[in-house]
Design a protein around this motif. Sequence first.
Motif, PDB file in Angstrom:
ATOM      1  N   PRO A 372      17.521  40.073  23.014  1.00 19.69           N
ATOM      2  CA  PRO A 372      18.637  40.865  22.477  1.00 19.69           C
ATOM      3  C   PRO A 372      19.216  41.813  23.523  1.00 19.69           C
ATOM      4  O   PRO A 372      18.515  42.278  24.413  1.00 19.69           O
ATOM      5  CB  PRO A 372      18.001  41.661  21.324  1.00 19.69           C
ATOM      6  N   CYS A 373      20.513  42.088  23.365  1.00 21.66           N
ATOM      7  CA  CYS A 373      21.211  43.022  24.259  1.00 21.66           C
ATOM      8  C   CYS A 373      20.614  44.419  24.069  1.00 21.66           C
ATOM      9  O   CYS A 373      20.408  44.877  22.953  1.00 21.66           O
ATOM     10  CB  CYS A 373      22.695  43.033  23.897  1.00 21.66           C
ATOM     11  N   ILE A 374      20.303  45.070  25.185  1.00 27.45           N
ATOM     12  CA  ILE A 374      19.724  46.416  25.090  1.00 27.45           C
ATOM     13  C   ILE A 374      20.766  47.502  25.399  1.00 27.45           C
ATOM     14  O   ILE A 374      20.429  48.658  25.598  1.00 27.45           O
ATOM     15  CB  ILE A 374      18.509  46.549  26.032  1.00 27.45           C
ATOM     16  N   ARG A 375      22.008  47.112  25.450  1.00 32.36           N
ATOM     17  CA  ARG A 375      23.122  48.045  25.681  1.00 32.36           C
ATOM     18  C   ARG A 375      22.938  48.887  26.938  1.00 32.36           C
ATOM     19  O   ARG A 375      23.185  50.093  26.940  1.00 32.36           O
ATOM     20  CB  ARG A 375      23.306  48.968  24.471  1.00 32.36           C
ATOM     21  N   CYS A 376      22.513  48.221  28.004  1.00 35.43           N
ATOM     22  CA  CYS A 376      22.267  48.966  29.238  1.00 35.43           C
ATOM     23  C   CYS A 376      23.554  49.262  30.002  1.00 35.43           C
ATOM     24  O   CYS A 376      23.586  50.154  30.847  1.00 35.43           O
ATOM     25  CB  CYS A 376      21.300  48.176  30.120  1.00 35.43           C
ATOM     26  N   GLY A 377      24.590  48.471  29.771  1.00 37.77           N
ATOM     27  CA  GLY A 377      25.866  48.696  30.459  1.00 37.77           C
ATOM     28  C   GLY A 377      25.917  48.164  31.883  1.00 37.77           C
ATOM     29  O   GLY A 377      26.885  48.410  32.615  1.00 37.77           O
ATOM     30  N   GLU A 378      24.908  47.408  32.299  1.00 34.65           N
ATOM     31  CA  GLU A 378      24.872  46.881  33.676  1.00 34.65           C
ATOM     32  C   GLU A 378      26.069  45.959  33.959  1.00 34.65           C
ATOM     33  O   GLU A 378      26.649  45.985  35.028  1.00 34.65           O
ATOM     34  CB  GLU A 378      23.584  46.075  33.908  1.00 34.65           C
ATOM     35  N   GLY A 379      26.408  45.148  32.976  1.00 36.70           N
ATOM     36  CA  GLY A 379      27.506  44.190  33.152  1.00 36.70           C
ATOM     37  C   GLY A 379      28.823  44.896  33.426  1.00 36.70           C
ATOM     38  O   GLY A 379      29.595  44.480  34.310  1.00 36.70           O
ATOM     39  N   ALA A 380      29.078  45.981  32.696  1.00 36.37           N
ATOM     40  CA  ALA A 380      30.329  46.727  32.881  1.00 36.37           C
ATOM     41  C   ALA A 380      30.378  47.351  34.274  1.00 36.37           C
ATOM     42  O   ALA A 380      31.442  47.456  34.890  1.00 36.37           O
ATOM     43  CB  ALA A 380      30.454  47.800  31.808  1.00 36.37           C
ATOM     44  N   PRO A 389      31.565  43.629  29.281  1.00 32.64           N
ATOM     45  CA  PRO A 389      30.963  42.349  28.888  1.00 32.64           C
ATOM     46  C   PRO A 389      30.142  42.429  27.598  1.00 32.64           C
ATOM     47  O   PRO A 389      30.131  41.480  26.813  1.00 32.64           O
ATOM     48  CB  PRO A 389      30.090  41.982  30.080  1.00 32.64           C
ATOM     49  N   GLN A 390      29.469  43.571  27.369  1.00 38.74           N
ATOM     50  CA  GLN A 390      28.644  43.617  26.157  1.00 38.74           C
ATOM     51  C   GLN A 390      29.495  43.591  24.892  1.00 38.74           C
ATOM     52  O   GLN A 390      29.152  42.933  23.909  1.00 38.74           O
ATOM     53  CB  GLN A 390      27.662  44.813  26.163  1.00 38.74           C
ATOM     54  N   GLN A 391      30.662  44.274  24.945  1.00 37.75           N
ATOM     55  CA  GLN A 391      31.574  44.247  23.777  1.00 37.75           C
ATOM     56  C   GLN A 391      32.096  42.832  23.567  1.00 37.75           C
ATOM     57  O   GLN A 391      32.147  42.331  22.453  1.00 37.75           O
ATOM     58  CB  GLN A 391      32.779  45.171  24.018  1.00 37.75           C
ATOM     59  N   VAL A 421      23.257  40.156  36.436  1.00 37.54           N
ATOM     60  CA  VAL A 421      22.598  41.469  36.311  1.00 37.54           C
ATOM     61  C   VAL A 421      22.033  41.728  34.915  1.00 37.54           C
ATOM     62  O   VAL A 421      21.306  42.696  34.724  1.00 37.54           O
ATOM     63  CB  VAL A 421      23.561  42.628  36.684  1.00 37.54           C
ATOM     64  N   CYS A 422      22.351  40.860  33.950  1.00 42.48           N
ATOM     65  CA  CYS A 422      21.932  41.134  32.567  1.00 42.48           C
ATOM     66  C   CYS A 422      20.400  41.046  32.439  1.00 42.48           C
ATOM     67  O   CYS A 422      19.826  39.962  32.609  1.00 42.48           O
ATOM     68  CB  CYS A 422      22.596  40.145  31.609  1.00 42.48           C
ATOM     69  N   PRO A 423      19.733  42.158  32.146  1.00 39.71           N
ATOM     70  CA  PRO A 423      18.267  42.103  32.046  1.00 39.71           C
ATOM     71  C   PRO A 423      17.790  41.278  30.855  1.00 39.71           C
ATOM     72  O   PRO A 423      16.638  40.850  30.817  1.00 39.71           O
ATOM     73  CB  PRO A 423      17.862  43.575  31.895  1.00 39.71           C
ATOM     74  N   SER A 424      18.668  41.049  29.878  1.00 41.14           N
ATOM     75  CA  SER A 424      18.282  40.265  28.704  1.00 41.14           C
ATOM     76  C   SER A 424      18.541  38.772  28.885  1.00 41.14           C
ATOM     77  O   SER A 424      18.370  38.003  27.944  1.00 41.14           O
ATOM     78  CB  SER A 424      19.040  40.776  27.465  1.00 41.14           C
ATOM     79  N   GLN A 425      18.990  38.396  30.096  1.00 39.45           N
ATOM     80  CA  GLN A 425      19.200  36.969  30.421  1.00 39.45           C
ATOM     81  C   GLN A 425      20.212  36.310  29.477  1.00 39.45           C
ATOM     82  O   GLN A 425      20.083  35.124  29.146  1.00 39.45           O
ATOM     83  CB  GLN A 425      17.876  36.196  30.343  1.00 39.45           C
ATOM     84  N   LEU A 426      21.173  37.080  29.016  1.00 38.71           N
ATOM     85  CA  LEU A 426      22.160  36.502  28.086  1.00 38.71           C
ATOM     86  C   LEU A 426      23.162  35.638  28.857  1.00 38.71           C
ATOM     87  O   LEU A 426      23.646  36.061  29.914  1.00 38.71           O
ATOM     88  CB  LEU A 426      22.898  37.621  27.346  1.00 38.71           C
ATOM     89  N   PRO A 427      23.465  34.442  28.362  1.00 43.63           N
ATOM     90  CA  PRO A 427      24.449  33.584  29.055  1.00 43.63           C
ATOM     91  C   PRO A 427      25.867  34.050  28.725  1.00 43.63           C
ATOM     92  O   PRO A 427      26.636  33.378  28.029  1.00 43.63           O
ATOM     93  CB  PRO A 427      24.161  32.193  28.472  1.00 43.63           C
ATOM     94  N   LEU A 428      26.228  35.227  29.240  1.00 45.66           N
ATOM     95  CA  LEU A 428      27.476  35.873  28.818  1.00 45.66           C
ATOM     96  C   LEU A 428      28.704  35.021  29.152  1.00 45.66           C
ATOM     97  O   LEU A 428      29.590  34.835  28.320  1.00 45.66           O
ATOM     98  CB  LEU A 428      27.591  37.248  29.505  1.00 45.66           C
ATOM     99  N   THR A 429      28.750  34.489  30.383  1.00 48.12           N
ATOM    100  CA  THR A 429      29.944  33.734  30.796  1.00 48.12           C
ATOM    101  C   THR A 429      30.158  32.519  29.898  1.00 48.12           C
ATOM    102  O   THR A 429      31.291  32.165  29.588  1.00 48.12           O
ATOM    103  CB  THR A 429      29.827  33.318  32.278  1.00 48.12           C
TER     104      THR A 429
END
Length: 522
Positions: A372-380, A389-391, A421-429
């Motif tokens: 799960p996303c931990i709302r770290c803000g690293e992507g932004a 990216p998290q939004q 950079v996503c620590p949660s390994q989310l396939p954002l792209t």
Amino acid sequence: MSQPQLWRFHGGLKLDPRTAGPAGEPIGLVPVPKRLVLPLSQHVGQPAEPVVSPGERVLKGQPIARPGGYIGAKVHASSSGTVVEIADHAVPHPSGLAAPCIVIETDGLDEAWSGYEPVPEFASLSAADLRARVRAAGVVGLGGAAFPTAVKLGAGSGLKLLILNGAECEPYICCDELLLRERPESVLTGAQVLLQALEIDRCCIAVEDDKPRAREALENAIAAMGESRIEVVAVPAIYPEGGERQLIKVLTGEEVPARGVPPDIGYLCQNVGTAAAVARAVLHGEPLISRIVTVTGGGVVRPRNLEVRLGTPMADLVQACGGYTEGADHLLMGGAMMGFPLAEDSLPVIKATNCVVVASREEIRPRQPAMPCIRCGEGAEICPAQLLPQQLYWHARAGELDQLDEFHLFDCIECGCCDVVCPSQLPLTQYFRYAKTELWARDRDRIRSDLARERFEARQERLEAEQAARKRRLEEKTRAAEKTRGDEAARKALIDDALERVQARRARDEDAEGNDDAGSGR
Ligand code: SF4
Ligand code: SF4
């Protein structure tokens, strides 16, 4: 070389270029294959439309498909032979779907078509003529985007600078570096043609600061040509500097507006390979039938750059690089960040193929399970497009397409920095690509239903207009008939009147005659 002031774009990553192997080898050649598979859609825009039929002999460089619309490009035969089929074939595309292709069985003669006139003295050509020649040659952006070059050249007036992008898009790719090192004159001549086509006199060629040999080759060629309108600028090697918006920011400090394009602020970007293709098209009358491809990765014996005919199977490229290593695992088209997997090595090289990565198992580690996303803000922090990216991820996951638009999804260049950079390994792209496809599909559906409604309304209007016209004609006929009837009655009354008068006169005459007879005693 005097180095102008540079700026920094937001975010980005310093990545290992991984080009040591192929960049050390000269550009090689791949033999003409037995079969060429040429997709009708190798570019951004409408697919091309075939102008040849199965059974027809074609020559190298002959047009075999015309542009399917304004945003489109011609396709040319990349060697001589016979068209054997026009049918759906597997093509290199992230969707993995088959698409229409023209298949040519080559005859080994490589006989050239001479339909395009070479113009070595191109200074005599107008801007419109140059654009027409670039369009006829089927040139598209060779940096990977494959946007039709002639359309881009017609995109704006009042430009102030042509930017040639020699900053490689991402790790593994070095085809532009090799082009600049081995054929700098072709890039510079292309720059001169482009300046004339745009009617401006300033060009800047951006090359990353970790490619000194490419910059040196360019500077030597500029000096030999005595060309004062073109300068070479070393830019820091930060991914994704090869993106137009990021490069413009670095070179000028200016931002291309959201949903805008570089000509909106006076700049036009072209890849250095595109410039070389423009030079070939205009000076030598050669259409775009080949390109340089980086073949690399731990899964290929001798990584190198190759000049390849479009339509050549990727297996032939691997063969020209000494074949697969034992650890070869899978193929990617494009680089390590934005490349997509290829299902098989029989897929053809197309205009957008800048790199084929034969990845080994160790080289590209499989993605770990997403958390799960931990709302770290690293992507932004890292996002070069300054998005959140998290939004975008939350809304994409929830299928909230309207909110995605509010968070500027279409400004996402799919660079993959947020994935890294996503620590949660989310396939954002992947989520962003999927959401864009959904939005495009929704737009297409809306356009289709708008068109259907407009057609229905237009039909209703036409029917009502026809009905009104029919009613008008009927009324006019009725009025005309009534008038005719009225006229006939009046004429009959006149005739009756006249007859009465004639009868009355006759009666008077007879009376008069009777009186005369009586008076004369007859
Ligand atoms: S980087 Fe990953 S975990 Fe962190 S906010 Fe973005 S999506 Fe969430
Ligand atoms: S993939 Fe899109 S959202 Fe992620 S960093 Fe790149 S531009 Fe930003």
